[in-house]
Design a protein around this motif. Structure first.
Motif, PDB file in Angstrom:
ATOM      1  N   LYS A 130       0.819  -1.208   0.000  1.00  0.00           N
ATOM      2  CA  LYS A 130       0.000   0.000   0.000  1.00  0.00           C
ATOM      3  C   LYS A 130       0.856   1.264   0.000  1.00  0.00           C
ATOM      4  CE  LYS A 130      -4.207  -1.901   2.031  1.00  0.00           C
ATOM      5  NZ  LYS A 130      -5.170  -1.848   3.153  1.00  0.00           N
ATOM      6  N   LEU A 131       2.021   1.184   0.670  1.00  0.00           N
ATOM      7  CA  LEU A 131       2.940   2.323   0.681  1.00  0.00           C
ATOM      8  C   LEU A 131       3.407   2.622  -0.740  1.00  0.00           C
ATOM      9  CD1 LEU A 131       4.707   4.381   2.248  1.00  0.00           C
ATOM     10  CD2 LEU A 131       6.438   2.582   2.451  1.00  0.00           C
ATOM     11  N   SER A 132       3.767   1.578  -1.503  1.00  0.00           N
ATOM     12  CA  SER A 132       4.210   1.744  -2.887  1.00  0.00           C
ATOM     13  C   SER A 132       3.100   2.334  -3.743  1.00  0.00           C
ATOM     14  CB  SER A 132       4.644   0.393  -3.471  1.00  0.00           C
ATOM     15  OG  SER A 132       5.680  -0.168  -2.693  1.00  0.00           O
ATOM     16  N   ALA A 133       1.888   1.775  -3.578  1.00  0.00           N
ATOM     17  CA  ALA A 133       0.743   2.239  -4.364  1.00  0.00           C
ATOM     18  C   ALA A 133       0.393   3.688  -4.057  1.00  0.00           C
ATOM     19  CB  ALA A 133      -0.465   1.340  -4.105  1.00  0.00           C
ATOM     20  N   LEU A 161       8.959   8.442   0.740  1.00  0.00           N
ATOM     21  CA  LEU A 161       8.966   7.688  -0.517  1.00  0.00           C
ATOM     22  C   LEU A 161       8.539   8.570  -1.681  1.00  0.00           C
ATOM     23  CD1 LEU A 161       9.584   4.853  -1.536  1.00  0.00           C
ATOM     24  CD2 LEU A 161       7.153   4.322  -1.388  1.00  0.00           C
ATOM     25  N   SER A 162       7.613   9.476  -1.434  1.00  0.00           N
ATOM     26  CA  SER A 162       7.169  10.409  -2.466  1.00  0.00           C
ATOM     27  C   SER A 162       8.319  11.317  -2.901  1.00  0.00           C
ATOM     28  CB  SER A 162       6.003  11.250  -1.931  1.00  0.00           C
ATOM     29  OG  SER A 162       5.582  12.187  -2.899  1.00  0.00           O
ATOM     30  N   THR A 163       9.115  11.774  -1.925  1.00  0.00           N
ATOM     31  CA  THR A 163      10.286  12.607  -2.223  1.00  0.00           C
ATOM     32  C   THR A 163      11.305  11.823  -3.045  1.00  0.00           C
ATOM     33  OG1 THR A 163      10.002  13.898  -0.202  1.00  0.00           O
ATOM     34  CG2 THR A 163      12.192  13.919  -1.196  1.00  0.00           C
ATOM     35  N   ILE A 164      11.530  10.556  -2.663  1.00  0.00           N
ATOM     36  CA  ILE A 164      12.468   9.693  -3.395  1.00  0.00           C
ATOM     37  C   ILE A 164      12.014   9.538  -4.839  1.00  0.00           C
ATOM     38  CG2 ILE A 164      13.340   7.324  -3.579  1.00  0.00           C
ATOM     39  CD1 ILE A 164      13.204   7.235  -0.475  1.00  0.00           C
ATOM     40  N   LYS A 165      10.718   9.334  -5.041  1.00  0.00           N
ATOM     41  CA  LYS A 165      10.168   9.169  -6.389  1.00  0.00           C
ATOM     42  C   LYS A 165      10.396  10.429  -7.225  1.00  0.00           C
ATOM     43  CE  LYS A 165       6.067   7.471  -8.829  1.00  0.00           C
ATOM     44  NZ  LYS A 165       5.749   8.527  -9.784  1.00  0.00           N
ATOM     45  N   LYS A 166      10.168  11.600  -6.605  1.00  0.00           N
ATOM     46  CA  LYS A 166      10.367  12.859  -7.326  1.00  0.00           C
ATOM     47  C   LYS A 166      11.832  13.031  -7.725  1.00  0.00           C
ATOM     48  CE  LYS A 166       6.510  15.247  -5.066  1.00  0.00           C
ATOM     49  NZ  LYS A 166       6.143  16.222  -4.020  1.00  0.00           N
ATOM     50  N   VAL A 221       2.210   6.196  -3.672  1.00  0.00           N
ATOM     51  CA  VAL A 221       2.995   7.183  -4.424  1.00  0.00           C
ATOM     52  C   VAL A 221       2.982   6.877  -5.921  1.00  0.00           C
ATOM     53  CG1 VAL A 221       4.501   7.665  -2.453  1.00  0.00           C
ATOM     54  CG2 VAL A 221       5.186   5.940  -4.115  1.00  0.00           C
ATOM     55  N   GLY A 222       2.206   5.864  -6.322  1.00  0.00           N
ATOM     56  CA  GLY A 222       2.081   5.559  -7.748  1.00  0.00           C
ATOM     57  C   GLY A 222       3.110   4.603  -8.291  1.00  0.00           C
ATOM     58  N   TRP A 223       3.741   3.805  -7.406  1.00  0.00           N
ATOM     59  CA  TRP A 223       4.701   2.809  -7.855  1.00  0.00           C
ATOM     60  C   TRP A 223       4.098   1.422  -7.779  1.00  0.00           C
ATOM     61  CZ3 TRP A 223       9.665   5.033  -5.226  1.00  0.00           C
ATOM     62  CH2 TRP A 223      10.481   5.626  -6.202  1.00  0.00           C
ATOM     63  N   SER A 224       4.548   0.536  -8.646  1.00  0.00           N
ATOM     64  CA  SER A 224       4.118  -0.852  -8.571  1.00  0.00           C
ATOM     65  C   SER A 224       4.706  -1.468  -7.303  1.00  0.00           C
ATOM     66  CB  SER A 224       4.608  -1.636  -9.790  1.00  0.00           C
ATOM     67  OG  SER A 224       6.023  -1.729  -9.774  1.00  0.00           O
ATOM     68  N   GLU A 225       4.134  -2.593  -6.878  1.00  0.00           N
ATOM     69  CA  GLU A 225       4.619  -3.244  -5.657  1.00  0.00           C
ATOM     70  C   GLU A 225       6.086  -3.633  -5.779  1.00  0.00           C
ATOM     71  OE1 GLU A 225       3.623  -7.131  -2.840  1.00  0.00           O
ATOM     72  OE2 GLU A 225       2.391  -6.684  -4.596  1.00  0.00           O
ATOM     73  N   THR A 226       6.459  -4.212  -6.929  1.00  0.00           N
ATOM     74  CA  THR A 226       7.847  -4.647  -7.133  1.00  0.00           C
ATOM     75  C   THR A 226       8.806  -3.471  -7.088  1.00  0.00           C
ATOM     76  OG1 THR A 226       7.041  -6.420  -8.561  1.00  0.00           O
ATOM     77  CG2 THR A 226       9.384  -5.917  -8.678  1.00  0.00           C
ATOM     78  N   ASN A 227       8.453  -2.412  -7.791  1.00  0.00           N
ATOM     79  CA  ASN A 227       9.293  -1.219  -7.834  1.00  0.00           C
ATOM     80  C   ASN A 227       9.399  -0.572  -6.459  1.00  0.00           C
ATOM     81  OD1 ASN A 227      10.891   0.681  -9.002  1.00  0.00           O
ATOM     82  ND2 ASN A 227       9.240   1.832  -9.942  1.00  0.00           N
ATOM     83  N   GLY A 228       8.249  -0.419  -5.801  1.00  0.00           N
ATOM     84  CA  GLY A 228       8.227   0.211  -4.482  1.00  0.00           C
ATOM     85  C   GLY A 228       9.028  -0.551  -3.454  1.00  0.00           C
ATOM     86  N   ARG A 229       8.913  -1.883  -3.468  1.00  0.00           N
ATOM     87  CA  ARG A 229       9.644  -2.712  -2.493  1.00  0.00           C
ATOM     88  C   ARG A 229      11.151  -2.473  -2.593  1.00  0.00           C
ATOM     89  NH1 ARG A 229       7.356  -6.961   0.212  1.00  0.00           N
ATOM     90  NH2 ARG A 229       5.167  -7.379  -0.207  1.00  0.00           N
ATOM     91  N   GLU A 260       4.921   2.525 -14.844  1.00  0.00           N
ATOM     92  CA  GLU A 260       5.348   2.975 -13.521  1.00  0.00           C
ATOM     93  C   GLU A 260       4.309   2.685 -12.443  1.00  0.00           C
ATOM     94  OE1 GLU A 260       8.272   6.440 -13.373  1.00  0.00           O
ATOM     95  OE2 GLU A 260       6.800   7.102 -14.852  1.00  0.00           O
ATOM     96  N   ASP A 261       3.103   2.371 -12.853  1.00  0.00           N
ATOM     97  CA  ASP A 261       2.076   1.940 -11.916  1.00  0.00           C
ATOM     98  C   ASP A 261       1.284   0.817 -12.573  1.00  0.00           C
ATOM     99  OD1 ASP A 261      -0.602   3.204 -13.117  1.00  0.00           O
ATOM    100  OD2 ASP A 261       1.027   4.646 -13.351  1.00  0.00           O
ATOM    101  N   LYS A 262       0.548   0.044 -11.779  1.00  0.00           N
ATOM    102  CA  LYS A 262      -0.122  -1.145 -12.292  1.00  0.00           C
ATOM    103  C   LYS A 262      -1.165  -0.849 -13.354  1.00  0.00           C
ATOM    104  CE  LYS A 262       0.647  -4.541  -8.692  1.00  0.00           C
ATOM    105  NZ  LYS A 262       0.021  -5.525  -7.782  1.00  0.00           N
ATOM    106  N   LEU A 263      -1.802   0.309 -13.280  1.00  0.00           N
ATOM    107  CA  LEU A 263      -2.845   0.653 -14.237  1.00  0.00           C
ATOM    108  C   LEU A 263      -2.282   1.268 -15.519  1.00  0.00           C
ATOM    109  CD1 LEU A 263      -5.547   2.135 -11.823  1.00  0.00           C
ATOM    110  CD2 LEU A 263      -5.496  -0.147 -12.852  1.00  0.00           C
TER     111      LEU A 263
END
Length: 380
Positions: A9-12, A51-56, A14-22, A279-282
């Motif tokens: 849920k943390l990954s989702a 995590l949002s900052t890391i993504k940016k 910020v808009g990342w897939s589970e694999t990417n976020g992990r 970058e996201d599941k959808l």
């Protein structure tokens, strides 16, 4: 009421897939507050912000090592303006450290010129850290930022820092200074005696000190030779690979780098695009890839064509990969784009990224080099 999130849920969030976020959560675990409930781990709203900052930052083109360096050096940015400043500072620093300028390089003092001034700084018998020595000698030689940061060709090593390191090693090896704790040095009695010797004897000893070579530097040089040979070998294999296999390789690479889940496009309906990274599941935010084998340079027309293919998809992000290299015109065109971001990756950079992310390579041998743990010997 506090909300606690699983890794998924943390990954989702910020808009990342589970694999990417992990992958990112694991790399930056120390910066994300979490609560353990038995074997389960839950994350807080603060973790989401981190995590949002890391993504940016990753979207600005910074890799995990560069982001970690920012966090350690400047702390986690709390606002968009602070984030923008840190990205600019990091980019500016990277550019200054990745430039070789022959005229500036020739103004850097040699190891022979550094030896006596370094001993003179240390003659107060106080311990000096490497940072203090570098600053002290930079001031002594009146070096500006460009002189301190200029590097060797095809290297990230500062010429001045490298010569300072070599001088410390030779003085330590010959018994003129001691390493009294990690990265901290002190002059010895022999060092003080050398300073009081006559000019002829000092000159002769300096000549001998110049011949002392740090074996670690020899190892580094050999490692660089091995890496360059591996890059050349990888490039040859990439050029010989079937074009369909090349597309699969680059998709696997982008996925391994943490950009999201990737797939190779169907050739009947690819619109000139070879792969997609979701970058996201959808698939709300996609990165489109084009990977081509070329022997000659890739110019502006080819990059413009790729840009047009992105427009047809309504896409804002693209990565153009070639086994050869890009012309200046192609690079300038990509840099000037405002409505979208196109990253150009040439053959050598592609090979380096494959090595860094363990794509198409195996570990042949691991060599561990140890040093004294000064803290182990402290205390009564």
């Amino acid at each position: 009421m506090k909300v606690f999130l699983t890794k998924k849920k943390l990954s989702a969030s910020v808009g990342w897939s589970e694999t990417n976020g992990r992958r990112w959560v694991k790399q930056f675990q120390e910066y994300k507050p979490c609560i353990k409930d038995g074997k389960k781990v839950f994350y807080t709203e603060e973790s989401k912000n981190v995590l949002s900052t890391i993504k940016k930052l990753s979207e600005q083109g910074l890799n995990s090592s560069e982001i970690l360096e920012i966090f350690k050096k400047y702390r986690i940015p709390n606002s968009e303006s602070e984030l923008t400043k840190l990205v600019a500072k990091n980019t500016s620093k990277s550019k200054s450290l990745n430039i070789y300028n022959k005229d500036i390089a020739e103004t850097i003092p040699t190891q022979k010129e550094i030896i006596l001034p370094m001993l003179s700084l240390l003659k107060d018998r106080n311990p000096w850290t490497t940072t203090m020595l570098n600053q002290g000698l930079a001031e002594y030689f009146l070096l500006n930022e460009e002189q301190k940061n200029v590097i060797y060709p095809n290297s990230k090593d500062s010429i001045f820092t490298h010569r300072m390191r070599s001088t410390r090693y030779s003085l330590k090896k010959q018994g003129y200074i001691d390493e009294v704790s990690k990265f901290t040095y002190q002059i010895t009695d022999d060092g003080l005696e050398l300073l009081s010797d006559n000019e002829h004897d000092i000159h002769e000893e300096i000549e001998e000190l110049e011949k002392v070579i740090d074996p670690f530097e020899i190892i580094q040089e050999k490692v660089e030779d091995i890496e360059n040979e591996l890059i050349n070998d990888l490039l040859e294999h990439l050029k010989q690979a079937h074009w369909r296999r090349l597309e699969t390789i680059v998709v696997e690479l982008m996925t391994a780098m943490g950009y999201g889940d990737g797939e190779v496009t169907e050739k009947t309906n690819d619109g000139g695009l070879d792969g997609i990274i979701k970058e996201d599941k959808l698939g709300l935010d996609n990165i489109y890839l084009q990977a081509k084998k070329w022997e000659s340079s890739v110019g502006r027309p080819e990059v413009m064509s790729f840009s047009g293919a992105l427009d047809a998809k309504g896409a804002r992000k693209g990565i153009f990969i070639t086994t050869s290299y890009f012309t200046t015109g192609a690079k300038e065109y990509a840099e000037r784009l405002e409505s979208k971001k196109i990253i150009l990756i040439d053959g050598r950079r592609l090979a380096k990224l494959m090595i860094e992310n363990n794509i198409g390579v195996n570990i042949k041998k691991t060599v561990v080099i140890k040093e004294v743990d000064f803290s182990y010997f402290e205390g009564e």
